[in-house]
Scaffold this motif. Structure first.
Motif, PDB file in Angstrom:
ATOM      1  N   SER A 112       1.111  -1.147  -0.474  1.00 34.85           N
ATOM      2  CA  SER A 112       0.293   0.168  -0.339  1.00 34.85           C
ATOM      3  C   SER A 112       0.822   1.690   0.103  1.00 34.85           C
ATOM      4  CB  SER A 112      -0.892  -0.408   1.345  1.00 34.85           C
ATOM      5  OG  SER A 112      -0.260   0.260   2.478  1.00 34.85           O
ATOM      6  N   GLY A 113       0.218   2.615  -0.142  1.00 27.20           N
ATOM      7  CA  GLY A 113       0.896   3.341  -0.032  1.00 27.20           C
ATOM      8  C   GLY A 113       2.076   4.275  -1.216  1.00 27.20           C
ATOM      9  N   GLN A 114       3.740   4.299  -0.701  1.00 29.73           N
ATOM     10  CA  GLN A 114       4.130   4.553  -1.392  1.00 29.73           C
ATOM     11  C   GLN A 114       5.135   3.440  -1.999  1.00 29.73           C
ATOM     12  OE1 GLN A 114       6.335   6.960   1.510  1.00 29.73           O
ATOM     13  NE2 GLN A 114       6.091   8.810   0.126  1.00 29.73           N
ATOM     14  N   SER A 115       4.625   2.300  -1.315  1.00 35.75           N
ATOM     15  CA  SER A 115       5.121   0.732  -1.954  1.00 35.75           C
ATOM     16  C   SER A 115       4.436   0.620  -3.592  1.00 35.75           C
ATOM     17  CB  SER A 115       4.793  -0.170  -1.165  1.00 35.75           C
ATOM     18  OG  SER A 115       3.580  -0.736  -1.403  1.00 35.75           O
ATOM     19  N   ASN A 116       3.927   1.425  -4.174  1.00 27.76           N
ATOM     20  CA  ASN A 116       3.619   1.459  -5.527  1.00 27.76           C
ATOM     21  C   ASN A 116       2.962  -0.002  -5.925  1.00 27.76           C
ATOM     22  OD1 ASN A 116       3.408   4.374  -5.876  1.00 27.76           O
ATOM     23  ND2 ASN A 116       6.048   3.156  -6.040  1.00 27.76           N
ATOM     24  N   GLU A 117       2.749  -0.796  -5.067  1.00 31.78           N
ATOM     25  CA  GLU A 117       2.252  -2.137  -4.889  1.00 31.78           C
ATOM     26  C   GLU A 117       3.649  -2.565  -5.204  1.00 31.78           C
ATOM     27  OE1 GLU A 117      -0.801  -2.522  -7.587  1.00 31.78           O
ATOM     28  OE2 GLU A 117      -2.457  -1.050  -6.259  1.00 31.78           O
ATOM     29  N   MET A 118       5.193  -2.974  -5.212  1.00 35.76           N
ATOM     30  CA  MET A 118       5.576  -3.744  -5.538  1.00 35.76           C
ATOM     31  C   MET A 118       5.850  -4.678  -3.816  1.00 35.76           C
ATOM     32  SD  MET A 118       6.561  -2.828  -8.626  1.00 35.76           S
ATOM     33  CE  MET A 118       4.947  -2.916  -9.055  1.00 35.76           C
ATOM     34  N   PHE A 119       5.533  -4.809  -3.400  1.00 37.82           N
ATOM     35  CA  PHE A 119       5.862  -5.906  -2.443  1.00 37.82           C
ATOM     36  C   PHE A 119       6.981  -5.583  -1.551  1.00 37.82           C
ATOM     37  CE2 PHE A 119       2.504  -7.903  -4.157  1.00 37.82           C
ATOM     38  CZ  PHE A 119       1.414  -8.395  -3.392  1.00 37.82           C
ATOM     39  N   SER A 120       7.353  -4.306  -1.666  1.00 36.96           N
ATOM     40  CA  SER A 120       8.041  -3.731  -0.732  1.00 36.96           C
ATOM     41  C   SER A 120       8.496  -2.286   0.063  1.00 36.96           C
ATOM     42  CB  SER A 120       9.846  -3.565  -1.385  1.00 36.96           C
ATOM     43  OG  SER A 120      10.864  -2.960  -0.310  1.00 36.96           O
ATOM     44  N   ASP A 121       8.469  -1.732   1.401  1.00 31.38           N
ATOM     45  CA  ASP A 121       8.581  -0.806   1.975  1.00 31.38           C
ATOM     46  C   ASP A 121       9.723   0.446   1.511  1.00 31.38           C
ATOM     47  OD1 ASP A 121      10.549  -1.797   3.460  1.00 31.38           O
ATOM     48  OD2 ASP A 121       9.660  -1.756   5.900  1.00 31.38           O
ATOM     49  N   PHE A 122      10.492  -0.819   1.378  1.00 31.53           N
ATOM     50  CA  PHE A 122      11.775   0.632   0.407  1.00 31.53           C
ATOM     51  C   PHE A 122      12.320   0.876   1.922  1.00 31.53           C
ATOM     52  CE2 PHE A 122       8.758  -0.102  -3.544  1.00 31.53           C
ATOM     53  CZ  PHE A 122      10.007  -0.438  -4.339  1.00 31.53           C
ATOM     54  N   ARG A 123      12.295   0.470   2.207  1.00 30.45           N
ATOM     55  CA  ARG A 123      13.124   0.825   3.973  1.00 30.45           C
ATOM     56  C   ARG A 123      13.768  -0.288   4.679  1.00 30.45           C
ATOM     57  NH1 ARG A 123      11.724   6.226   3.801  1.00 30.45           N
ATOM     58  NH2 ARG A 123       9.325   6.520   4.623  1.00 30.45           N
ATOM     59  N   GLU A 124      14.816   0.362   5.026  1.00 33.46           N
ATOM     60  CA  GLU A 124      16.315  -0.665   5.606  1.00 33.46           C
ATOM     61  C   GLU A 124      16.114  -1.108   6.773  1.00 33.46           C
ATOM     62  OE1 GLU A 124      16.688   2.535   4.656  1.00 33.46           O
ATOM     63  OE2 GLU A 124      16.999   2.275   2.923  1.00 33.46           O
ATOM     64  N   HIS A 125      16.016  -2.470   6.504  1.00 36.15           N
ATOM     65  CA  HIS A 125      15.977  -3.356   7.894  1.00 36.15           C
ATOM     66  C   HIS A 125      17.459  -4.194   8.169  1.00 36.15           C
ATOM     67  CE1 HIS A 125      11.898  -2.590   8.370  1.00 36.15           C
ATOM     68  NE2 HIS A 125      11.757  -2.356   6.950  1.00 36.15           N
ATOM     69  N   VAL A 126      17.635  -4.412  10.069  1.00 35.73           N
ATOM     70  CA  VAL A 126      18.155  -5.780   9.690  1.00 35.73           C
ATOM     71  C   VAL A 126      18.098  -6.862  10.080  1.00 35.73           C
ATOM     72  CG1 VAL A 126      20.114  -7.086  11.046  1.00 35.73           C
ATOM     73  CG2 VAL A 126      19.837  -4.412  10.994  1.00 35.73           C
ATOM     74  N   ILE A 127      18.089  -8.121   9.548  1.00 35.12           N
ATOM     75  CA  ILE A 127      17.309  -8.920   9.219  1.00 35.12           C
ATOM     76  C   ILE A 127      17.976 -10.415   9.911  1.00 35.12           C
ATOM     77  CG2 ILE A 127      15.358  -8.466   7.283  1.00 35.12           C
ATOM     78  CD1 ILE A 127      17.308 -10.541   5.499  1.00 35.12           C
ATOM     79  N   GLY A 128      19.066 -10.131  10.166  1.00 33.36           N
ATOM     80  CA  GLY A 128      20.006 -11.364  10.888  1.00 33.36           C
ATOM     81  C   GLY A 128      20.564 -12.320   9.155  1.00 33.36           C
ATOM     82  N   LEU A 129      21.029 -11.730   8.132  1.00 30.92           N
ATOM     83  CA  LEU A 129      21.243 -12.208   7.656  1.00 30.92           C
ATOM     84  C   LEU A 129      22.872 -12.592   7.912  1.00 30.92           C
ATOM     85  CD1 LEU A 129      20.503 -14.003   4.776  1.00 30.92           C
ATOM     86  CD2 LEU A 129      21.378 -11.943   3.607  1.00 30.92           C
ATOM     87  N   PRO A 130      23.241 -14.337   7.794  1.00 30.29           N
ATOM     88  CA  PRO A 130      24.547 -14.779   7.841  1.00 30.29           C
ATOM     89  C   PRO A 130      25.599 -13.452   6.548  1.00 30.29           C
ATOM     90  CG  PRO A 130      23.147 -16.699   7.502  1.00 30.29           C
ATOM     91  CD  PRO A 130      22.283 -15.117   7.125  1.00 30.29           C
ATOM     92  N   GLN A 131      26.681 -13.379   6.528  1.00 31.13           N
ATOM     93  CA  GLN A 131      27.276 -12.624   5.992  1.00 31.13           C
ATOM     94  C   GLN A 131      27.897 -13.659   5.144  1.00 31.13           C
ATOM     95  OE1 GLN A 131      28.061  -8.782   8.005  1.00 31.13           O
ATOM     96  NE2 GLN A 131      28.349  -9.894   9.666  1.00 31.13           N
ATOM     97  N   ILE A 132      28.692 -13.433   3.861  1.00 33.00           N
ATOM     98  CA  ILE A 132      29.939 -13.768   3.326  1.00 33.00           C
ATOM     99  C   ILE A 132      30.445 -13.365   2.319  1.00 33.00           C
ATOM    100  CG2 ILE A 132      29.561 -15.494   1.047  1.00 33.00           C
ATOM    101  CD1 ILE A 132      26.824 -16.482   1.065  1.00 33.00           C
ATOM    102  N   ALA A 133      31.795 -13.703   2.870  1.00 30.42           N
ATOM    103  CA  ALA A 133      32.597 -12.257   2.063  1.00 30.42           C
ATOM    104  C   ALA A 133      33.993 -12.599   1.144  1.00 30.42           C
ATOM    105  CB  ALA A 133      33.757 -11.239   3.629  1.00 30.42           C
ATOM    106  N   PRO A 134      33.821 -13.476   0.139  1.00 31.81           N
ATOM    107  CA  PRO A 134      34.292 -14.403  -1.248  1.00 31.81           C
ATOM    108  C   PRO A 134      35.208 -13.922  -0.912  1.00 31.81           C
ATOM    109  CG  PRO A 134      31.989 -13.615  -2.227  1.00 31.81           C
ATOM    110  CD  PRO A 134      32.433 -12.907  -0.526  1.00 31.81           C
TER     111      PRO A 134
END
Length: 340
Positions: free
Chosen positions: A163-185
């Protein structure tokens, strides 16, 4: 693929290209880019036109490290080369009367042409869209139940907003820390790559902090728009997962799954695995929305997966359609890239 990007108020995983009004069609507050451009591209009428000034200057991805000039010199060289090809001049002359009259192609013209092509890559006619327009059978029963979970119990919509400013793109277009493991090739071997990693072990990605300089933004990345995500070969900013079902499972229990993450099991290619960075400091900053596991039954999980995989997929975004966009040749005579 730049699918649906005309509706994105910011671009890239760390949101480093952004409309400050949070509207890609509105430059009234400016379009912000990293130095040296910063707000200098704010006179462009759309964020994509402004963004088209950047790719040729990316030494990591395109320009290489031997060209002696700055960003402005790189763009001048790009346009110089385009102007030397008669066929390009004829093509631009069909759109820009001044070129037809003998004026040189400018970078502004080049950027507008790139953006206009991206505007053709709108793939937002998924079963969910057709269902919303009244086609009751556009979604299967399982996909409907998966949608109820997406917007309800699983609470995916909290970040993958519509809804709103997401333009129905299925993202709030904000930044979050989601706990993702880090890979550094290339950790421990900088010569193996050209991306700079963060932290004392050079095996972390600080995300938004790299752009903002604010340590409070560490490990934050923009919510990925997930229309047509069934076609993605990898998920999240570092490709930590290669199967959609694994990415969703991780989202449902990031705190529980992150410590035991194994890039090999996750299907990450050997040359992209590298050592994993520390996970404890990432989890210490995890967004409250992801701090508590969301428990689904096997049936519910499969319904949610079905909705995300198939209910959000526009058939026109499939490879067999996109391959038709690849030209047999280009005016410069340079070889065409091969796409698998």
């Amino acid at each position: 693929m730049a699918a649906n990007t005309p509706f994105f108020p910011n671009l890239m995983w760390n949101s480093r290209f952004a409309s400050l009004s949070f509207d890609p069609f509105d430059n009234s507050l400016g379009f912000m880019f990293p130095p040296p451009e910063q707000l200098t591209l704010s006179d462009k009428s759309h964020l994509l036109i402004a963004q088209a000034f950047i790719p040729p200057t990316e030494r990591v991805e395109a320009a290489g490290f031997v060209f002696p000039g700055d960003n402005f010199a790189i763009r001048d060289e790009v346009i110089r080369r385009i102007n030397t090809v008669d066929e390009y001049r004829k093509l631009f002359g069909k759109i820009f009367p001044e070129v037809k009259a003998g004026a040189p192609i400018t970078y502004d013209m080049f950027a507008k042409a790139i953006a206009e092509f991206e505007f053709t890559l709108i793939f937002a006619n998924a079963p969910l869209d057709r269902f919303a327009r009244g086609e009751k059978n556009a979604l299967t029963d399982d996909q409907k139940r998966g949608a109820v979970l997406f917007f309800g119990t699983a609470n995916c919509v909290a970040c993958h907003a519509v809804s709103g400013q997401s333009n129905e793109m299925f993202s709030d277009f904000r930044e979050h820390v989601i706990g993702l493991p880090q890979i550094a090739p290339q950790a421990g071997n900088p010569a193996a790559g050209n991306v700079v990693f963060d932290g004392p072990g050079q095996n972390e990605d600080f995300g938004l902090e790299q752009i903002s300089g604010n340590s409070a933004d560490r490990y934050m990345f923009r919510t990925s728009p997930i229309r047509n995500c069934a076609l993605q070969p990898a998920f999240f900013h570092n490709g930590a997962f290669t199967r959609l079902e694994d990415a969703i499972r991780f989202h449902l229990d990031a705190v529980g799954q992150a410590p035991s993450y194994n890039p090999t099991i996750a299907g990450v290619a050997a040359d992209l695995r590298g050592p994993t960075g520390p996970i404890a400091p990432v989890l210490a900053r995890i967004d409250p929305l992801l701090a508590t596991p969301r428990v689904l039954s096997t049936t519910e999980f499969n319904q949610l997966l079905d909705f995300v995989r198939n209910g959000l997929l526009d058939p026109q975004a499939k490879p067999e359609n996109l391959r038709k966009l690849i030209p047999a040749r280009v005016p410069s005579g340079r070889p065409i890239q091969t796409f698998e």
